[in-house]
Write a protein that holds these residues in place. Structure first.
Motif, PDB file in Angstrom:
ATOM      1  N   UNK A  35      -0.447  -2.098  -1.265  1.00 30.78           N
ATOM      2  CA  UNK A  35       0.838  -1.565  -0.801  1.00 30.78           C
ATOM      3  C   UNK A  35       0.780  -0.041  -0.899  1.00 30.78           C
ATOM      4  N   UNK A  36       1.543   0.625  -0.055  1.00 28.22           N
ATOM      5  CA  UNK A  36       1.601   2.082  -0.068  1.00 28.22           C
ATOM      6  C   UNK A  36       3.019   2.516  -0.395  1.00 28.22           C
ATOM      7  N   UNK A  37       3.148   3.581  -1.184  1.00 28.88           N
ATOM      8  CA  UNK A  37       4.476   4.061  -1.578  1.00 28.88           C
ATOM      9  C   UNK A  37       4.477   5.572  -1.710  1.00 28.88           C
ATOM     10  N   UNK A  38       5.630   6.163  -1.436  1.00 30.79           N
ATOM     11  CA  UNK A  38       5.817   7.604  -1.645  1.00 30.79           C
ATOM     12  C   UNK A  38       6.514   7.873  -2.977  1.00 30.79           C
ATOM     13  N   UNK A  39       6.934   6.795  -3.658  1.00 31.75           N
ATOM     14  CA  UNK A  39       7.654   6.932  -4.929  1.00 31.75           C
ATOM     15  C   UNK A  39       7.039   5.960  -5.947  1.00 31.75           C
ATOM     16  N   UNK A  40       5.885   6.289  -6.495  1.00 37.01           N
ATOM     17  CA  UNK A  40       5.186   5.359  -7.392  1.00 37.01           C
ATOM     18  C   UNK A  40       6.040   4.898  -8.569  1.00 37.01           C
ATOM     19  N   UNK A  41       6.927   5.770  -9.078  1.00 33.66           N
ATOM     20  CA  UNK A  41       7.706   5.414 -10.267  1.00 33.66           C
ATOM     21  C   UNK A  41       8.595   4.198 -10.040  1.00 33.66           C
ATOM     22  N   UNK A  42       8.996   3.950  -8.762  1.00 35.18           N
ATOM     23  CA  UNK A  42       9.907   2.828  -8.512  1.00 35.18           C
ATOM     24  C   UNK A  42       9.211   1.478  -8.631  1.00 35.18           C
ATOM     25  N   UNK A  43       7.864   1.473  -8.693  1.00 35.80           N
ATOM     26  CA  UNK A  43       7.166   0.176  -8.789  1.00 35.80           C
ATOM     27  C   UNK A  43       7.548  -0.566 -10.078  1.00 35.80           C
ATOM     28  N   UNK A  44       8.057   0.171 -11.071  1.00 38.23           N
ATOM     29  CA  UNK A  44       8.484  -0.484 -12.311  1.00 38.23           C
ATOM     30  C   UNK A  44       9.672  -1.416 -12.064  1.00 38.23           C
ATOM     31  N   UNK A  45      10.367  -1.199 -10.929  1.00 41.93           N
ATOM     32  CA  UNK A  45      11.504  -2.047 -10.594  1.00 41.93           C
ATOM     33  C   UNK A  45      11.242  -2.966  -9.420  1.00 41.93           C
ATOM     34  N   UNK A  46       9.960  -3.127  -9.036  1.00 45.13           N
ATOM     35  CA  UNK A  46       9.634  -4.007  -7.899  1.00 45.13           C
ATOM     36  C   UNK A  46      10.077  -5.445  -8.184  1.00 45.13           C
ATOM     37  N   UNK A  47      10.629  -6.092  -7.124  1.00 47.38           N
ATOM     38  CA  UNK A  47      11.064  -7.493  -7.256  1.00 47.38           C
ATOM     39  C   UNK A  47      10.284  -8.417  -6.329  1.00 47.38           C
ATOM     40  N   UNK A  48       9.500  -7.852  -5.389  1.00 42.48           N
ATOM     41  CA  UNK A  48       8.727  -8.684  -4.467  1.00 42.48           C
ATOM     42  C   UNK A  48       7.772  -7.801  -3.688  1.00 42.48           C
ATOM     43  N   UNK A  49       6.824  -8.443  -3.007  1.00 42.26           N
ATOM     44  CA  UNK A  49       6.026  -7.807  -1.949  1.00 42.26           C
ATOM     45  C   UNK A  49       6.339  -8.579  -0.678  1.00 42.26           C
ATOM     46  N   UNK A  50       6.661  -7.833   0.429  1.00 42.83           N
ATOM     47  CA  UNK A  50       7.065  -8.485   1.677  1.00 42.83           C
ATOM     48  C   UNK A  50       6.018  -8.267   2.763  1.00 42.83           C
ATOM     49  N   UNK A  51       5.842  -9.302   3.598  1.00 43.62           N
ATOM     50  CA  UNK A  51       5.008  -9.225   4.792  1.00 43.62           C
ATOM     51  C   UNK A  51       5.835  -9.749   5.959  1.00 43.62           C
ATOM     52  N   UNK A  52       5.398  -9.480   7.183  1.00 49.60           N
ATOM     53  CA  UNK A  52       6.130  -9.975   8.348  1.00 49.60           C
ATOM     54  C   UNK A  52       5.849 -11.475   8.543  1.00 49.60           C
ATOM     55  N   UNK A  53       6.880 -12.244   8.925  1.00 48.70           N
ATOM     56  CA  UNK A  53       6.690 -13.698   9.087  1.00 48.70           C
ATOM     57  C   UNK A  53       5.588 -14.073  10.067  1.00 48.70           C
ATOM     58  N   UNK A 105      16.642  -4.807 -10.369  1.00 52.93           N
ATOM     59  CA  UNK A 105      16.086  -4.260 -11.611  1.00 52.93           C
ATOM     60  C   UNK A 105      16.226  -2.740 -11.579  1.00 52.93           C
ATOM     61  N   UNK A 106      17.218  -2.251 -12.270  1.00 49.55           N
ATOM     62  CA  UNK A 106      17.492  -0.809 -12.289  1.00 49.55           C
ATOM     63  C   UNK A 106      16.687  -0.161 -13.401  1.00 49.55           C
ATOM     64  N   UNK A 107      15.808   0.758 -13.035  1.00 49.75           N
ATOM     65  CA  UNK A 107      14.914   1.362 -14.042  1.00 49.75           C
ATOM     66  C   UNK A 107      15.303   2.798 -14.392  1.00 49.75           C
ATOM     67  N   UNK A 108      16.417   3.327 -13.794  1.00 45.94           N
ATOM     68  CA  UNK A 108      16.816   4.708 -14.064  1.00 45.94           C
ATOM     69  C   UNK A 108      18.114   4.759 -14.861  1.00 45.94           C
TER      70      UNK A 108
END
Length: 922
Positions: free
Chosen positions: A211-229, A290-293
């Motif tokens: 997965x790619x992200x511009x905000x790595x710190x938010x991964x601590x609050x990840x709830x899923x990984x999504x793909x297209x159906x 999941x609020x991490x802030x």
């Protein structure tokens, strides 16, 4: 007698004070009402070009309708500007070593009221400088007693109707100010960032997803990984789980249409508590929030223990390093992204999960959509209706609470168990709910969004819910003048609230204007150093002060130096004082419907010259009319010649064009109509024609007719121009009106001149059009052949129409004066070597043999041709250089191409002159 030169500074302040003191801005009565509300500027604000543009448009409408006999109300007022005002006072206190939390809420609010009393009126004083004419005696403030009562009434009613509720949602959170803010208070601009690619291992150990992200710190609050159906690459993984690195928990792999399979790896991390789009995905799939802030955007106790208490950006660095250490950091790419920052604090905004108060906007949107669909409200230009409908049909509930102290405090109380009681005050809450005095209640600490109070603006300012008289007279208002950027934030909310509480629309029309940009079409901003201050354009400013003003507060030395150099280059002598009227007229000239406007300083220079032209023309008229018979006595006969009947016809046509343009909100066309008539027809042509006729006063009726026309045309022109240029028209009108037989204390309460189609004399219009064509043809010959203006010419005529002999006979004196002619005769026999001009079917020949020295003129032309050819060669070489065309800015290349076309046209003209001179015998 008027001063010799037009000096706006003194007369502007003098006249405005007289107008306001005399109460001329208040409604004056009339059968029909016209009302408009000022878009309330922030009480912390100062006038910028957008304000100047908007308020001059409103003032033109108000002054026009006031003169047209409407009972006219322009309702003024200011907005309490919750965040901006609180920050201003907090900064002042910080400079004194004080803190609002130490002071307490009540003491802090007192300080804000003190600040407002001493410093909160800057923008209203600046609006006065602009010539704005609202009824200042009715000025309102969104925190004044009456509006506060209206706000409270609306909140309580909506809550009891089930249209206001409290809930936990994502908001734009400013970690510096510690409050939710609206989308309009978020500035998103492109910045250079990074795109981190993380490997998320599958829980069963069979591989990983990237997965790619511009905000790595938010991964601590990840709830899923999504793909297209429909993404076949990952279809077999949907329903499996990811072992979320660093967090000691598993998250599901889900399928959702939100994912773009073409972007990146086609796998997207979903963090419902920290991204607006992810929140919607999370709601669809029942994912945990999941609020991490915390409120400071530091890592809270919901995250793994090691990261708790870290600032978000410190945590980012640590998380990236930890992924690298685990071998799960695949790569880091440079990435340009839009970064949301708070417009007041400048810090990066976080989507943040909080308890807030909301309005059920969907329930209010239906009637508001129907009001526009049915034509009860009309948008001008009409295409803005599409923007309105798009927003309204996809409307989200409106977050109306702010975590501030300055504002309308939410009238809600909580008991220790969290039960909510809404009412006007604690006593009424206890009485209405039969609560024991021993039960402790605590009022909500939050205040209402400033847009909540401004949504009630059209009816709360007129006294709702108490004063029905003003509401019956002036509501619904006639028009709202506003920018497109607040159609949703303000316009739509006013429509919703007014329909709900008044059962009627807030306004009949919405005129949506464009934004004021710089001469290159760039948005004006402090960081670009291209901001213009309307007051500087009115009063003038020297270069050192302008440079200091544009660079103050800039933190980056290189940026400040760039702006310093650009300012010195653009304004080497500072900015001249142009006066209010010239600035206002510039705005009108640029106000094409709904388009952004490019403000070029050259235009205001031209309209300052227009002021001088009017001033000098008025002085000429007064010198020729004061103390003389100007036809005020209607019992005395007067004769109107062709020129008089023509200028009156042109006046009637101009008044019609102006009236229709104002009705269509085409201020550019309205101003152009008056400019063309006053400068070209009245000043350049009619005044010259009148000079000829006034030399011979043997016929009193003729002289009386000329002076009567001079003075009355000027007086009516001043009245027509007054809504656009209030100051110069008032000053001149005071001198002109008595001679025209018009009485009254001020031009602004005179009737607006109405066109009379029966006064249009088509024969006179045709005759003067012919005369102008003739004179211009001769003037063109003078210019092309370099004949001195003072040289009297003899002209020969041939061909022509059957009307030409009559016109020459009747207008010969005027022709000779305007064209500088010695004689006019019809050609008999062969034509001598001449320069020829065409007017209609008439050929106008100017014999050249006795006027110029062909040899000397040919020599001069040869030098000019040589210079032009050298310049053309230089420009062509530049444009043939592929490197220049590829690298130079598009506007620079365009200017060079335009210069090439202009020089080519000049060369052709010179070669034609040489050909004509070659036919003259030497």
């Amino acid at each position: 007698m008027m001063d010799k030169t037009f000096q706006p500074a003194e007369l502007e302040q003098r006249w405005y004070q007289q107008w306001e003191d005399a109460g001329y801005f208040a409604p004056q009565g009339g059968d029909q009402a016209f009302s408009v509300m000022i878009p309330p500027p922030n009480v912390t604000g100062s006038l910028h070009m957008g304000h100047g543009f908007q308020e001059t448009i409103i003032d033109a409408l108000v002054r026009y309708h006031r003169m047209a006999g409407y009972d006219t109300l322009w309702q003024p007022g200011t907005d309490h500007a919750g965040i901006a005002t609180q920050m201003v006072v907090e900064r002042q206190l910080a400079a004194q070593g004080k803190d609002r939390h130490e002071m307490g809420r009540e003491a802090f609010i007192e300080k804000i009221w003190e600040w407002k009393a001493s410093s909160g009126g800057t923008i209203t004083q600046q609006l006065r400088r602009l010539g704005a004419s609202p009824d200042w005696s009715r000025e309102r403030f969104t925190m004044d007693e009456g509006l506060s009562a209206a706000v409270q009434e609306v909140f309580i009613r909506l809550y009891r109707e089930g249209l206001i509720y409290r809930g936990q949602r994502l908001v734009n959170w400013d970690p510096a100010i510690h409050t939710a803010i609206s989308d309009l208070e978020v500035i998103s601009e492109e910045e250079q960032g990074k795109l981190w690619h993380f490997r998320y291992p599958l829980a069963d150990g069979s591989g990983h997803l990237t997965v790619a992200t511009t905000r790595p710190e938010t991964m601590l609050g990840d709830a899923a990984v999504a793909v297209h159906p429909d993404d076949e690459r990952y279809a077999h993984l949907v329903g499996k789980e990811i072992a979320l690195p660093l967090c000691d928990r598993s998250i599901p792999i889900i399928a959702d249409d939100y994912v773009d399979p073409e972007f990146g790896t086609g796998c997207v991390k979903i963090t419902p508590a920290h991204d607006f789009n992810d929140y919607e995905v999370g709601q669809r799939h029942g994912l945990p929030l999941i609020n991490i802030f915390d409120d400071d955007a530091a890592i809270n106790n919901q995250a793994p223990e090691f990261y708790r208490g870290m600032d978000r950006f410190t945590a980012r660095e640590k998380i990236v390093e930890d992924f690298r250490h685990l071998g799960l950091l695949e790569k880091i790419d440079d990435h340009v992204l839009k970064v949301p920052r708070g417009d007041r604090s400048g810090v990066i905004i976080e989507p943040y999960l909080t308890q807030q108060w909301y309005v059920d906007a969907k329930a209010l949107a239906g009637p508001a959509i129907e009001a526009v669909e049915s034509g009860q409200i009309e948008f001008v230009p009409k295409q803005w209706e599409n923007t309105y409908f798009a927003w309204m049909r996809d409307i989200q509930d409106w977050c109306i609470s702010r975590q501030l102290w300055w504002g309308h405090r939410i009238p809600a109380w909580f008991d220790p168990e969290g039960n909510i009681y809404v009412g006007a005050d604690e006593a009424s809450v206890r009485a209405e709910n039969r609560l024991d005095d021993s039960l402790p209640l605590h009022q909500d600490e939050d205040v209402l969004d400033t847009w909540f109070s401004s949504a009630l603006w059209t009816f709360s300012t007129l006294g709702w819910p108490e004063d029905e008289e003003m509401l019956k007279r002036f509501h619904p208002t006639s028009v709202l003048v506003t920018g497109f950027d607040i159609i949703f934030f303000w316009v739509a909310r006013m429509i919703m609230m007014t329909l709900h509480f008044r059962g009627e629309v807030p306004f009949r029309q919405v005129y949506v204007h464009g934004l004021v940009r710089d001469a290159e079409g760039q948005k004006m901003s402090k960081s670009k150093g291209n901001v213009l201050d309307p007051i500087d354009l009115i009063d003038g400013i020297d270069l050192p002060t302008l440079v200091e003003k544009r660079t103050s507060g800039l933190m980056q030395p290189q940026q400040a130096e760039r702006i310093r150099e650009a300012t010195r280059s653009q304004f080497p002598n500072g900015i001249n004082a142009y006066g209010t009227d010239a600035l206002r007229f510039t705005f009108y000239s640029l106000a094409a419907t709904g388009r952004d406007i490019k403000f070029d300083i050259g235009r205001i220079e031209g309209f300052r010259n227009f002021c001088n032209k009017i001033w000098n023309a008025a002085r000429f008229v007064l010198m020729n009319c004061e103390g003389k018979d100007c036809g005020a006595d209607e019992s005395l006969p007067y004769t109107l010649g062709t020129a008089e009947r023509w200028i009156d016809s042109e006046l009637q046509r101009t008044l019609e064009r102006f009236r229709k343009s104002i009705a269509d909100y085409r201020f550019d066309l309205a101003s152009q109509a008056l400019y063309d008539f006053i400068w070209n027809e009245y000043c350049d042509w009619y005044l010259e024609l009148s000079k000829v006729a006034l030399r011979d006063e043997s016929d009193p009726a003729v002289a009386r007719g000329i002076r009567r026309t001079l003075i009355r045309t000027l007086e009516q022109s001043l009245r027509a121009l007054h809504p656009l240029m209030p100051y110069i028209t008032e000053e001149i009108w005071q001198n002109v009106a008595p001679l025209a037989g018009v009485t009254g204390p001020t031009i602004m309460l005179q009737s607006f001149p109405v066109e009379d189609p029966d006064r249009i004399d088509s024969d006179a219009v045709a005759d003067i059009a012919w005369l102008k064509g003739f004179a211009l043809a001769v003037r063109t010959i003078r210019g092309e052949m370099n004949i001195p203006p003072g040289k009297r010419l003899s002209v020969l005529l041939r061909e022509g129409d059957r009307e030409d002999p009559r016109r020459i006979a009747s207008l010969e004196a005027q022709l000779k004066q305007l064209a500088g002619l010695e004689s006019i005769a019809w050609l008999e026999g062969e034509a001598p070597a001449s320069a020829t001009g065409i007017s209609g079917n008439l050929e106008i020949l100017v014999p050249l043999a006795d006027i110029i020295d062909p040899k000397a003129e040919l020599a001069r032309l040869d030098k000019e041709v040589e210079k032009l050819r050298a310049e053309l060669k230089r420009i062509e070489g530049k444009l043939n250089n592929e490197g220049f065309v590829a690298k130079a800015p598009a506007e620079v290349v365009a200017k060079e191409r335009e210069k090439l076309r202009s020089q080519q046209a000049s060369l052709e003209k010179l070669l034609m002159q040489k050909q004509q001179l070659g036919n003259i015998p030497t």
